[in-house]
Design a protein around this motif. Structure first.
Motif, PDB file in Angstrom:
ATOM      1  N   ARG A   4       0.284  33.386  44.644  1.00 19.70           N
ATOM      2  CA  ARG A   4       0.622  34.224  45.780  1.00 19.70           C
ATOM      3  C   ARG A   4      -0.043  35.815  46.040  1.00 19.70           C
ATOM      4  O   ARG A   4      -0.429  36.158  45.135  1.00 19.70           O
ATOM      5  N   ALA A   6       1.351  39.090  47.805  1.00 13.91           N
ATOM      6  CA  ALA A   6       2.879  39.731  48.387  1.00 13.91           C
ATOM      7  C   ALA A   6       2.936  41.111  48.617  1.00 13.91           C
ATOM      8  O   ALA A   6       3.357  41.894  47.855  1.00 13.91           O
ATOM      9  N   PRO A   7       2.047  41.282  49.772  1.00 12.86           N
ATOM     10  CA  PRO A   7       2.113  42.929  50.093  1.00 12.86           C
ATOM     11  C   PRO A   7       3.038  43.392  50.764  1.00 12.86           C
ATOM     12  O   PRO A   7       3.847  42.310  51.539  1.00 12.86           O
ATOM     13  N   ARG A  38       3.387  35.975  51.004  1.00 17.25           N
ATOM     14  CA  ARG A  38       4.801  36.476  51.318  1.00 17.25           C
ATOM     15  C   ARG A  38       4.427  38.208  51.771  1.00 17.25           C
ATOM     16  O   ARG A  38       3.807  38.617  51.414  1.00 17.25           O
ATOM     17  N   ASP A  40       6.445  41.534  51.515  1.00 19.60           N
ATOM     18  CA  ASP A  40       7.536  42.201  50.572  1.00 19.60           C
ATOM     19  C   ASP A  40       8.108  43.430  51.589  1.00 19.60           C
ATOM     20  O   ASP A  40       7.830  44.312  51.289  1.00 19.60           O
ATOM     21  N   TYR A 193      13.338  45.660  43.893  1.00 21.65           N
ATOM     22  CA  TYR A 193      12.096  45.058  43.777  1.00 21.65           C
ATOM     23  C   TYR A 193      12.051  43.989  42.605  1.00 21.65           C
ATOM     24  O   TYR A 193      11.599  42.838  42.900  1.00 21.65           O
ATOM     25  N   VAL A 197      11.563  39.975  43.692  1.00 19.58           N
ATOM     26  CA  VAL A 197      10.138  38.978  43.368  1.00 19.58           C
ATOM     27  C   VAL A 197      10.417  37.879  42.527  1.00 19.58           C
ATOM     28  O   VAL A 197       9.902  37.001  42.753  1.00 19.58           O
ATOM     29  N   VAL A 209       1.643  34.423  38.513  1.00 21.42           N
ATOM     30  CA  VAL A 209       1.776  35.677  39.272  1.00 21.42           C
ATOM     31  C   VAL A 209       0.531  36.614  39.030  1.00 21.42           C
ATOM     32  O   VAL A 209       0.141  36.911  37.794  1.00 21.42           O
ATOM     33  N   ARG A 211      -1.379  39.865  40.028  1.00 23.34           N
ATOM     34  CA  ARG A 211      -1.319  41.142  40.533  1.00 23.34           C
ATOM     35  C   ARG A 211      -2.070  42.321  39.898  1.00 23.34           C
ATOM     36  O   ARG A 211      -2.422  42.055  38.656  1.00 23.34           O
ATOM     37  N   LEU A 215       1.376  46.776  37.331  1.00 20.04           N
ATOM     38  CA  LEU A 215       2.670  46.048  37.330  1.00 20.04           C
ATOM     39  C   LEU A 215       2.977  45.274  35.869  1.00 20.04           C
ATOM     40  O   LEU A 215       3.900  44.619  35.892  1.00 20.04           O
TER      41      LEU A 215
HETATM   42  N1  GLU Z   1       4.944  43.602  46.642  1.00 19.39           N
HETATM   43  C1  GLU Z   1       4.442  44.061  45.306  1.00 19.39           C
HETATM   44  C2  GLU Z   1       3.523  45.219  45.880  1.00 19.39           C
HETATM   45  O1  GLU Z   1       3.010  45.215  46.924  1.00 19.39           O
HETATM   46  C3  GLU Z   1       3.582  42.746  44.697  1.00 19.39           C
HETATM   47  C4  GLU Z   1       4.476  41.781  44.014  1.00 19.39           C
HETATM   48  C5  GLU Z   1       4.578  41.793  42.728  1.00 19.39           C
HETATM   49  O2  GLU Z   1       4.929  42.728  42.053  1.00 19.39           O
HETATM   50  O3  GLU Z   1       4.780  40.939  42.284  1.00 19.39           O
HETATM   51  O4  GLU Z   1       3.059  45.795  44.869  1.00 19.39           O
END
Ligand code: GLU
Length: 281
Positions: A4, A6-7, A38, A40, A193, A197, A209, A211, A215
């Motif tokens: 996925r 997920a912005p 997705r 976020d 967050y 997630v 996942v 990314r 993270l």
């Molecule tokens: N929504 C998170 C972001 O914009 C990414 C998703 C995640 O952390 O797994 O950095």
């Protein structure tokens, strides 16, 4: 494989996002898997509909198609709250009233070799531990009491990205010394967050996942919470970050590197792939 992108709809997508989205898309498509999108938008104070529209536009222009409906976090606030209630039933959640400066003051007197900051910022010293769930106010954060953790054994996760490939254990000690009691809901928000997630990825069957490397450390917190909820962990792949000419990580405010800007300037989606070091279209 289900991957996925997920912005958060809080600004324009830039080259770093393009890399992340294209990588997750390519990895799924290469094995006949699915790629999900997705939104976020957990933080409603920062999410804007026009940024969400821009996400659809940018991804379509890049040649990315996604499977199934788009999931938006704002449609699932009740689901997150139900999980928090469930954790609270077992007495593991407490309301926290500490402001940043309170945590700083309480965590003062730094000791040699003991970190003050972890993946979630200042390590929480547990000041509000012992506050009762029933006392919670809408302005409180909710924290998970590490002392009430019930998961058996030591959870671990598998990382396949370039920097930390291998299996990583998430010990209670790590959580205590690098995070403190994790926040599972920020003040005025349905969930943190980390909690949102993991619940989203689980609900949509995400197996991998993919990314940014920024993270990686957060994964420890997320894996810990998965174990407490008896949920399986996906496989993680934290990719290198796309940096600007000064070597700094790109941020939302780097409008100069917004995908939309490159498009206006006449670049092609293939040019973007080349710029981020992905050649296979
Ligand atoms: N929504 C998170 C972001 O914009 C990414 C998703 C995640 O952390 O797994 O950095």
């Amino acid at each position: 494989m289900i991957t996925r992108f997920a912005p958060s709809p809080t600004g324009p997508l830039h080259l770093g996002h393009a890399y992340s989205a294209l990588l997750a898309y390519d990895m799924a498509r290469a094995v006949g898997g699915q790629f999900l999108l997705r939104i976020d938008d957990l933080d409603q104070s920062r999410a804007r509909p026009h940024w969400e529209d821009q996400i659809y536009e940018d991804l379509s222009w890049l040649g990315i198609t996604w499977d199934g409906p788009v999931r938006r976090q704002s449609d699932h606030f009740d689901d997150y709250r139900a999980v928090i209630d469930q954790l609270a039933q077992s007495g593991a959640v407490y309301p926290c009233r500490c402001k940043r400066r309170d945590i700083e003051a309480a965590a003062d007197a730094p000791q040699e070799g003991v970190p003050r900051f972890g993946p979630d910022g200042l390590i929480y010293p547990g000041t509000c531990r012992g506050r009762r769930w029933q006392e919670r106010l809408p302005s409180d954060a909710l924290r998970f009491d590490l002392g009430k953790a019930t998961a058996q054994g030591t959870p671990s996760f598998v990382e396949t990205g370039p920097d930390h490939a291998g299996s990583h254990k998430v010990t209670r000690d790590f959580m205590t010394t690098h995070v403190g009691d994790p926040v599972i809901a920020r003040p005025g928000m349905a969930a943190s967050y980390h909690l949102a997630v993991i619940l989203d990825d689980h609900a949509t069957g995400v197996t991998h996942v993919i990314r940014g490397a920024d993270l990686f450390e957060a994964t420890y917190i997320q894996r810990f919470l998965l174990a407490e909820l008896s949920l399986p962990a996906p496989i993680y792949h934290h990719h290198r970050l796309i940096r600007d000419d000064q070597g700094k990580r790109l941020a939302k405010r780097d409008d100069a590197r917004a995908i939309a800007k490159y498009r206006e300037d006449g670049l092609s989606p293939q040019d973007i792939r080349t710029m981020v070091g992905l050649t296979i279209a």
